[in-house]
Design a protein around this motif. Structure first.
Motif, PDB file in Angstrom:
ATOM      1  N   MET A 129       0.905  -1.198   0.010  1.00 48.94           N
ATOM      2  CA  MET A 129       0.011  -0.027   0.165  1.00 48.94           C
ATOM      3  C   MET A 129       0.927   1.338  -0.113  1.00 48.94           C
ATOM      4  SD  MET A 129      -2.979  -0.957  -0.494  1.00 48.94           S
ATOM      5  CE  MET A 129      -3.469   0.755  -0.487  1.00 48.94           C
ATOM      6  N   GLY A 179      -2.591   7.894   2.066  1.00 52.04           N
ATOM      7  CA  GLY A 179      -2.348   6.291   1.993  1.00 52.04           C
ATOM      8  C   GLY A 179      -1.108   5.892   2.429  1.00 52.04           C
ATOM      9  N   GLY A 182     -12.448   3.321   0.214  1.00 49.25           N
ATOM     10  CA  GLY A 182     -11.041   3.828  -0.327  1.00 49.25           C
ATOM     11  C   GLY A 182     -10.667   3.405  -1.836  1.00 49.25           C
ATOM     12  N   LEU A 219      -6.910   3.688   2.979  1.00 55.69           N
ATOM     13  CA  LEU A 219      -6.379   2.658   1.950  1.00 55.69           C
ATOM     14  C   LEU A 219      -5.256   2.233   3.089  1.00 55.69           C
ATOM     15  CD1 LEU A 219      -5.194   5.380  -1.064  1.00 55.69           C
ATOM     16  CD2 LEU A 219      -7.289   3.636  -0.864  1.00 55.69           C
ATOM     17  N   PHE A 261      -7.962  -2.147   1.803  1.00 55.34           N
ATOM     18  CA  PHE A 261      -7.935  -2.127   0.554  1.00 55.34           C
ATOM     19  C   PHE A 261      -7.415  -3.395  -0.379  1.00 55.34           C
ATOM     20  CE2 PHE A 261      -5.873  -0.580  -3.672  1.00 55.34           C
ATOM     21  CZ  PHE A 261      -6.963   0.389  -3.814  1.00 55.34           C
TER      22      PHE A 261
END
Length: 376
Positions: free
Chosen positions: A23, A51, A165, A274, A279
């Motif tokens: 991520m 994020g 997200g 996120l 996610f």
């Protein structure tokens, strides 16, 4: 020695997981696309940075009393940020091209077929066992086809906040990729001769028409579909401030300082969602696939509607302007103008494309109201 071990175990490097590394890499990719490629930088810069912050282990900045979580709760969980952004968008919007050629309202409406077509497709694929989305989730995902970031966020928060997200990143990413996604569809569905059609310059729209239109639009749509009134109301209020000509200071604030401030916090709030555990799921892949399908169907629907109109009306429209029916303002209109000039250097389609472009904003808010009414 034990204290040193505690320090090591408390470090982010010791706690970080593979998902968080992925991520963080995605956050860096969003920053690259925004900075180096200039893809929707106003949103992707704060989203990408948020994020990264959300995936630093031990910081807890996106949970509990962390600042990103508090921003999310105050602005997104309450739907305040999307509504304020819509006020600013209204203050930036010129309805003149739409009022000069009301037929383009049909093109903006036709482009919303991408939303409802994708909704039906998602439900059908779920019934077949290919995907696994509830009606609320499918409705929230399908709004990506409107190519309208604030509307997508608003609907996602109402219907499927756990997908916020993925939906927000997909919506803004596809908006940024309009110059890459739309031209192949436009060329596939139109002939060279159709792309060369020249349109006469639109008539001058009076100040009275400009003032009355947002009021009439709000009353008609709001009374018929109250669930669309919050988004459309803020949009119409911003536009009325612009057109009435007596509150220039308020208009300037709405379309500059206010929308810029809210955009910063909105992007960071989206970035806070996120996290790897939110996610990196199979649902995210489904969101991305259905989102691009919705966007492509919306583009194609607008073009095909324009071609159909040419079979009915004596004064033809260039079918390319139908692609601007998705509400990626003003990027979609600029893409239409560029593709039209590639086919005919004398083609001036920008103002004509702005008609369906702003009509698409209206269409996406109406579609949002319908989805919330049916699935909420």
């Amino acid at each position: 020695m034990s204290q040193l071990l505690e320090i090591v175990q408390a470090s982010g490097l010791y706690q970080i997981s593979l998902g968080q590394c992925v991520m963080i890499a995605i956050g860096l990719l969003l920053l690259y696309l925004a900075i180096a490629r200039r893809f929707e930088p106003l949103l992707l810069v704060p989203i990408g940075f948020g994020g990264i912050l959300a995936n630093i282990p031990g910081a807890e900045i996106a949970t509990g009393d962390g600042i990103l979580n508090l921003i999310y709760l105050v602005g997104v969980d309450t739907a305040v940020f999307p509504l304020l952004v819509f006020m600013g968008i209204g203050a930036l919007t010129d309805f003149g091209p739409l009022l000069a050629n009301p037929r383009t309202l049909v093109l903006g409406a036709a482009a919303q077929f991408g939303i409802f077509g994708t909704l039906l497709g998602a439900v059908g694929l779920t019934e077949l066992g290919v995907m696994d989305f509830t009606l609320r989730e499918a409705a929230a995902i399908s709004i990506i086809g409107g190519a309208d970031g604030p509307t997508a966020i608003y609907v996602a928060e109402q219907l499927a906040p756990h997908l916020m997200g993925a939906i927000a990143v997909a919506a803004y990413s596809y908006m940024a990729l309009v110059p890459l996604i739309q031209p192949p569809i436009m060329r596939l569905l139109t002939t060279a001769q159709e792309r060369q059609i020249e349109m006469t310059q639109p008539r001058e729209v009076s100040r009275r028409e400009r003032i009355l239109f947002p009021l009439a639009l709000l009353l008609v749509v709001g009374l018929v579909l109250p669930t669309a009134a919050p988004l459309l109301g803020m949009f119409c209020f911003g536009n009325l401030m612009r057109e009435c000509g007596v509150v220039d200071r308020l208009t300037d604030t709405a379309r500059n300082a206010l929308i810029n401030t809210v955009t910063i916090f909105l992007g960071l709030a989206i970035g806070s969602r996120l996290g790897a555990e939110q996610f990196l799921t199979t649902g995210t892949l489904g969101v991305l696939l259905l989102g691009v399908a919705a966007f492509a169907i919306g583009t194609a629907s607008g073009i095909l509607m324009a071609k159909g109109m040419n079979l009915v009306f004596k004064r033809p429209v260039n079918p390319l302007i139908g692609a601007a029916g998705v509400s990626a303002v003003p990027m979609a209109a600029r893409v239409v103008s560029r593709v039209g000039q590639d086919a005919n250097p004398g083609n001036l389609l920008l103002m004509h494309a702005m008609g369906p472009n702003v009509a698409g904003v209206i269409g996406s808010t109406v579609a949002a109201g319908v989805l919330i009414l049916l699935a909420g």
